[in-house]
Structures are given as structure tokens and as C-alpha cells.
Motif scaffolding. Structure first.
Motif, PDB file in Angstrom:
ATOM      1  N   LEU A  48      42.437  44.347  54.378  1.00  0.00           N
ATOM      2  CA  LEU A  48      42.020  42.973  54.119  1.00  0.00           C
ATOM      3  C   LEU A  48      43.222  42.038  54.088  1.00  0.00           C
ATOM      4  CD1 LEU A  48      39.412  43.444  51.235  1.00  0.00           C
ATOM      5  CD2 LEU A  48      38.945  43.116  53.675  1.00  0.00           C
ATOM      6  N   SER A  49      42.987  40.780  54.329  1.00  0.00           N
ATOM      7  CA  SER A  49      44.051  39.780  54.265  1.00  0.00           C
ATOM      8  C   SER A  49      44.492  39.570  52.823  1.00  0.00           C
ATOM      9  CB  SER A  49      43.562  38.451  54.841  1.00  0.00           C
ATOM     10  OG  SER A  49      42.548  37.904  54.010  1.00  0.00           O
ATOM     11  N   MET A  50      45.687  39.044  52.667  1.00  0.00           N
ATOM     12  CA  MET A  50      46.190  38.727  51.332  1.00  0.00           C
ATOM     13  C   MET A  50      45.243  37.769  50.616  1.00  0.00           C
ATOM     14  SD  MET A  50      49.700  36.766  50.175  1.00  0.00           S
ATOM     15  CE  MET A  50      50.787  37.918  50.968  1.00  0.00           C
ATOM     16  N   GLU A  51      44.717  36.807  51.333  1.00  0.00           N
ATOM     17  CA  GLU A  51      43.844  35.803  50.719  1.00  0.00           C
ATOM     18  C   GLU A  51      42.595  36.446  50.107  1.00  0.00           C
ATOM     19  OE1 GLU A  51      46.709  34.034  53.241  1.00  0.00           O
ATOM     20  OE2 GLU A  51      45.207  35.556  53.746  1.00  0.00           O
ATOM     21  N   LYS A  52      41.985  37.378  50.833  1.00  0.00           N
ATOM     22  CA  LYS A  52      40.778  38.030  50.320  1.00  0.00           C
ATOM     23  C   LYS A  52      41.075  38.883  49.095  1.00  0.00           C
ATOM     24  CE  LYS A  52      38.026  38.102  54.557  1.00  0.00           C
ATOM     25  NZ  LYS A  52      37.305  38.946  55.553  1.00  0.00           N
ATOM     26  N   ILE A  53      42.210  39.563  49.097  1.00  0.00           N
ATOM     27  CA  ILE A  53      42.572  40.391  47.945  1.00  0.00           C
ATOM     28  C   ILE A  53      42.880  39.519  46.734  1.00  0.00           C
ATOM     29  CG2 ILE A  53      44.248  42.055  47.057  1.00  0.00           C
ATOM     30  CD1 ILE A  53      44.533  43.124  49.915  1.00  0.00           C
ATOM     31  N   ILE A  54      43.598  38.437  46.945  1.00  0.00           N
ATOM     32  CA  ILE A  54      43.922  37.524  45.849  1.00  0.00           C
ATOM     33  C   ILE A  54      42.651  36.917  45.264  1.00  0.00           C
ATOM     34  CG2 ILE A  54      45.054  35.357  45.231  1.00  0.00           C
ATOM     35  CD1 ILE A  54      46.988  37.656  45.589  1.00  0.00           C
ATOM     36  N   ASP A  55      41.712  36.533  46.126  1.00  0.00           N
ATOM     37  CA  ASP A  55      40.441  35.980  45.635  1.00  0.00           C
ATOM     38  C   ASP A  55      39.714  36.994  44.756  1.00  0.00           C
ATOM     39  OD1 ASP A  55      40.824  33.571  46.880  1.00  0.00           O
ATOM     40  OD2 ASP A  55      39.535  34.010  48.605  1.00  0.00           O
ATOM     41  N   ALA A  56      39.709  38.267  45.162  1.00  0.00           N
ATOM     42  CA  ALA A  56      39.066  39.306  44.366  1.00  0.00           C
ATOM     43  C   ALA A  56      39.769  39.465  43.022  1.00  0.00           C
ATOM     44  CB  ALA A  56      39.064  40.623  45.132  1.00  0.00           C
ATOM     45  N   ALA A  57      41.086  39.360  43.027  1.00  0.00           N
ATOM     46  CA  ALA A  57      41.845  39.480  41.785  1.00  0.00           C
ATOM     47  C   ALA A  57      41.555  38.320  40.845  1.00  0.00           C
ATOM     48  CB  ALA A  57      43.338  39.540  42.102  1.00  0.00           C
ATOM     49  N   LYS A  58      41.476  37.119  41.372  1.00  0.00           N
ATOM     50  CA  LYS A  58      41.153  35.959  40.543  1.00  0.00           C
ATOM     51  C   LYS A  58      39.768  36.110  39.924  1.00  0.00           C
ATOM     52  CE  LYS A  58      44.047  32.598  42.997  1.00  0.00           C
ATOM     53  NZ  LYS A  58      44.060  31.381  43.884  1.00  0.00           N
ATOM     54  N   ASN A  59      38.842  36.641  40.691  1.00  0.00           N
ATOM     55  CA  ASN A  59      37.500  36.856  40.178  1.00  0.00           C
ATOM     56  C   ASN A  59      37.512  37.867  39.029  1.00  0.00           C
ATOM     57  OD1 ASN A  59      34.523  36.500  40.445  1.00  0.00           O
ATOM     58  ND2 ASN A  59      34.591  38.679  40.944  1.00  0.00           N
ATOM     59  N   SER A  60      38.363  38.887  39.144  1.00  0.00           N
ATOM     60  CA  SER A  60      38.447  39.886  38.079  1.00  0.00           C
ATOM     61  C   SER A  60      38.986  39.275  36.790  1.00  0.00           C
ATOM     62  CB  SER A  60      39.321  41.067  38.523  1.00  0.00           C
ATOM     63  OG  SER A  60      40.690  40.750  38.484  1.00  0.00           O
ATOM     64  N   LEU A  61      39.929  38.354  36.902  1.00  0.00           N
ATOM     65  CA  LEU A  61      40.447  37.686  35.708  1.00  0.00           C
ATOM     66  C   LEU A  61      39.358  36.887  35.002  1.00  0.00           C
ATOM     67  CD1 LEU A  61      43.973  36.359  36.788  1.00  0.00           C
ATOM     68  CD2 LEU A  61      43.480  38.112  35.083  1.00  0.00           C
ATOM     69  N   HIS A  62      38.491  36.276  35.770  1.00  0.00           N
ATOM     70  CA  HIS A  62      37.376  35.524  35.186  1.00  0.00           C
ATOM     71  C   HIS A  62      36.428  36.441  34.429  1.00  0.00           C
ATOM     72  CE1 HIS A  62      38.720  31.903  36.986  1.00  0.00           C
ATOM     73  NE2 HIS A  62      38.343  32.174  38.223  1.00  0.00           N
ATOM     74  N   ASN A  63      36.456  37.732  34.761  1.00  0.00           N
ATOM     75  CA  ASN A  63      35.548  38.700  34.136  1.00  0.00           C
ATOM     76  C   ASN A  63      36.241  39.539  33.058  1.00  0.00           C
ATOM     77  OD1 ASN A  63      33.226  38.079  35.722  1.00  0.00           O
ATOM     78  ND2 ASN A  63      34.148  39.180  37.437  1.00  0.00           N
ATOM     79  N   SER A  64      37.280  38.971  32.439  1.00  0.00           N
ATOM     80  CA  SER A  64      37.984  39.626  31.329  1.00  0.00           C
ATOM     81  C   SER A  64      38.712  40.893  31.768  1.00  0.00           C
ATOM     82  CB  SER A  64      37.008  39.953  30.183  1.00  0.00           C
ATOM     83  OG  SER A  64      36.344  38.801  29.737  1.00  0.00           O
ATOM     84  N   THR A  65      39.098  40.969  33.034  1.00  0.00           N
ATOM     85  CA  THR A  65      39.755  42.157  33.567  1.00  0.00           C
ATOM     86  C   THR A  65      41.170  41.800  33.983  1.00  0.00           C
ATOM     87  OG1 THR A  65      37.627  42.913  34.413  1.00  0.00           O
ATOM     88  CG2 THR A  65      39.578  44.004  35.264  1.00  0.00           C
ATOM     89  N   HIS A  66      42.170  42.362  33.309  1.00  0.00           N
ATOM     90  CA  HIS A  66      43.549  42.004  33.649  1.00  0.00           C
ATOM     91  C   HIS A  66      44.246  43.052  34.501  1.00  0.00           C
ATOM     92  CE1 HIS A  66      44.539  44.703  30.318  1.00  0.00           C
ATOM     93  NE2 HIS A  66      45.768  44.713  30.755  1.00  0.00           N
ATOM     94  N   ARG A  67      43.680  44.256  34.614  1.00  0.00           N
ATOM     95  CA  ARG A  67      44.246  45.262  35.522  1.00  0.00           C
ATOM     96  C   ARG A  67      43.446  45.230  36.823  1.00  0.00           C
ATOM     97  NH1 ARG A  67      47.958  48.227  32.877  1.00  0.00           N
ATOM     98  NH2 ARG A  67      47.701  48.473  30.625  1.00  0.00           N
ATOM     99  N   PHE A  68      44.155  45.043  37.925  1.00  0.00           N
ATOM    100  CA  PHE A  68      43.493  44.921  39.222  1.00  0.00           C
ATOM    101  C   PHE A  68      44.224  45.785  40.234  1.00  0.00           C
ATOM    102  CE2 PHE A  68      42.986  42.951  43.394  1.00  0.00           C
ATOM    103  CZ  PHE A  68      41.591  42.884  43.481  1.00  0.00           C
ATOM    104  N   SER A  69      43.481  46.650  40.917  1.00  0.00           N
ATOM    105  CA  SER A  69      44.104  47.625  41.811  1.00  0.00           C
ATOM    106  C   SER A  69      43.701  47.424  43.272  1.00  0.00           C
ATOM    107  CB  SER A  69      43.732  49.046  41.380  1.00  0.00           C
ATOM    108  OG  SER A  69      44.402  50.002  42.174  1.00  0.00           O
TER     109      SER A  69
END
Length: 335
Positions: free
Chosen positions: A94-115
């Protein structure tokens, strides 16, 4: 029998509270507890250990399937293996943009570890590896984000580069006990997986390493896996439970009973009292309505959201259950 198990569990807990873990025989006895009342007593004591060593916060993590399918390895449980005919979606990194978007979404869901997770034996394409490193750098710059990755078997130089980019933790499961490993995978050895620990440690990365229960292993082999993880001194132990997928070698393997899973989580807590025990894939289909009891069984972490090729739970549901259980998601301001 009730008194005998009560005495055993009490003494085991007293030992664990001093930092002395369960022995092989004690771990085996945990898994042999059969009476429902004794199992509930076991869970209560495992919960005491979780609280004593980890407080009342639950560490949530999330992943992105950053490269899917066409894997050269023949792991019997995996829908992404090229050795099996499955309905898994295949796509390149996946592109960097798609991975970063997924990571930002995880932060919104109280998740600070993202793999960032990729299929395959490792990352051999230099372009892909540099893209992953650049993405890790972006993740590491995000407040309260702990970037992790699961990229297969890498070289020492690659681990060092990931560390330099800001990676916090590397995930690389053992999958199962060494004595059962040959029944699960033949394209690479248990020793190769174990050897990865040395390279991860040499790079100064934290190590996330666990396995999958319900592959057909015996209870004694579950204990064997737990003891091996203790010898390797891992930081986080992700416990997955087989979700048999159509087309894989294990598609007809029966699900584990929920109480058997809860006993297994408790056993890992007693064998590894100070480590993070994280419940991950397969919990929805195996534990069903008993999912909140995984925290009572000693887990202090969970993977939330979707998995690699299967849907997980809505993170909001996980957070609500954690709060309802009198616990709280671990949301650090900085990592």
C-alpha cells in the motif's frame, strides 16, 4: 477436588506475585482444571496478577494488511499462502498515504500501537523496504503513536534501519511449539523463527512474539510454547486462536471451546506474570459472548479492528467493554 484446586491456585498465585512463574508441571495442571467453579477461581487469580503487574489499563493495538497474498510459505492456517486456493484479496504494498490514514484512524479508536504487516517470507524488494521505513518515520512523528511492524524474516541491517526510522516493536510469531511446528509449516524452520529474536534484540527493538492456539496441538505443546516465549524474554505475547478459513489446510479444524481458551490465557499469565499478554485474532469466533472474560483471565492487551484477512470487532465496542469491566484503554500522551 475443589479444595485441592483451590489450594493449588492460591499457592501458585502467591508464588507469581513474588515474580516466580509457574513451572511446566504447574502450567500443565492449569490446563487440566475441569470443574467450572475451579476455572472461575483460576480466572479470578489470573486477574489479580494482571492487576498487580499491569494495573487496570488495557493496551490496544491495530494493524494494517499492507501487502496481501501470494506468500511463498506454506503455513497451514494462512489464507495468504500461495500454496492454497483461497478467496483472499491480493495486492502489492500500500502507499504511504493509505497506511498513514489507517494509523490515524487507529488513534481515534484509542489505539496507540499500530503495526504495518506484509505477507511473504520477508521484504526483499529494496523499494518496498525503503517505502516502509519512510512510512515508519511518519508514524513515529505522530504524537502518542508507537509504530510496530511484522515483515517476516529480515536481516540485521534491515532491523537496524527500522530502528533508526523510529520503529518501537517488531512482531514475529513462533506460531506453535517446536515439537508441533513441522505439522504447520515446512518452508522455513522453527529455528529460523527463533533466530530472528537475536537480530531484533541486537537492533534494540522490543519484541512481540506469540502464537496461534487451536492448530491441533496438545495442551502440553501449549505449555511448551509458553515456556519457549519465557526463555526468549519477549516483551509482548500475542495469543491468536484459529479461525479456520476455507481453502487452507486447517479449514476443517474445530474451534476451541471458550473455557479452554480462557484457561490457556490464564496459563500464559502464570507462566509469564510480568509480560504483556495480548489477545488477538480469532477471539470473536472462538470466545463469542465470553470475550470480556479474556481480561479476567489475565490479558492486559488486545488487538482491535480488522485482522489480516478477516473482519474483527468495531473498536468502539472493545473500548466500551473495557470501560464496563472497570478498566481503561492505555492512551499515553507521548510514547
Amino acid at each position: 477436588m475443589l479444595f485441592t484446586n483451590e489450594h493449588f491456585i492460591q499457592k501458585l498465585t502467591e508464588k507469581a506475585l513474588t515474580g516466580e512463574p509457574a513451572t511446566r508441571d504447574e502450567a500443565g495442571r492449569i490446563l487440566n482444571i475441569a470443574e467450572q467453579a475451579d476455572i472461575m477461581l483460576l480466572l479470578a487469580h489470573a486477574n489479580l496478577l494482571r492487576h498487580y503487574f499491569h494495573g487496570d489499563t488495557i493496551d490496544l493495538c491495530a494493524i494494517v494488511n499492507a501487502k496481501s497474498g501470494r506468500c511463498s510459505e506454506d503455513c497451514a492456517f494462512c489464507a495468504q499462502s500461495a500454496h492454497f486456493k483461497t478467496a483472499v484479496q491480493e495486492y502489492p504494498l500500500l502507499s504511504m498515504e493509505k497506511i498513514i490514514d489507517a494509523a490515524k484512524n487507529s488513534l481515534h479508536n484509542s489505539t496507540h500501537r499500530f503495526s504495518i504487516v506484509t505477507s511473504g517470507r520477508g521484504v526483499s524488494a529494496a523499494e518496498d523496504f525503503e517505502s516502509i521505513c519512510a512510512t515508519v518515520e511518519q508514524l513515529a512523528a505522530m504524537p502518542a503513536m508507537a509504530p510496530c511492524s511484522s515483515l517476516g524474516i529480515l536481516s540485521g541491517e534491515q532491523f537496524a534501519r527500522l530502528k533508526l526510522a523510529g520503529l518501537k516493536r517488531y512482531h514475529h510469531n513462533l506460531e506453535t511449539a517446536e515439537s508441533f511446528y513441522g505439522s504447520i509449516c515446512t518452508t522455513h524452520s522453527f529455528g529460523q523463527r527463533a533466530a530472528t529474536v537475536m537480530a531484533v534484540r541486537a537492533a534494540g527493538l522490543e519484541l512481540c512474539r506469540g502464537g496461534i492456539l487451536g492448530l491441533g496441538e496438545t495442551p502440553a505443546q501449549r505449555v511448551e510454547l509458553a515456556l519457549t516465549l519465557r526463555e526468549l524474554d519477549v516483551d509482548s505475547v500475542p495469543l491468536n486462536f484459529l479461525n479456520p478459513l476455507a481453502g487452507t489446510k486447517l479449514e476443517h479444524q474445530p474451534l476451541l471451546p471458550p473455557l479452554e481458551i480462557l484457561k490457556a490465557i490464564a496459563m500464559f499469565r502464570f507462566v509469564l506474570p510480568k509480560k504483556d499478554i495480548r489477545v488477538c485474532g480469532g477471539r470473536e469466533v472462538n470466545l463469542r459472548t465470553l470475550q470480556p472474560l479474556m481480561y479476567l483471565a489475565g490479558a492486559n492487551g488486545a488487538m482491535t479492528g480488522n485482522y489480516l484477512t478477516t473482519a474483527g470487532r468495531d473498536p468502539a465496542t472493545d473500548v466500551r467493554e473495557i470501560l464496563d469491566f472497570g478498566l481503561a484503554p492505555n492512551i499515553p500522551q507521548q510514547v
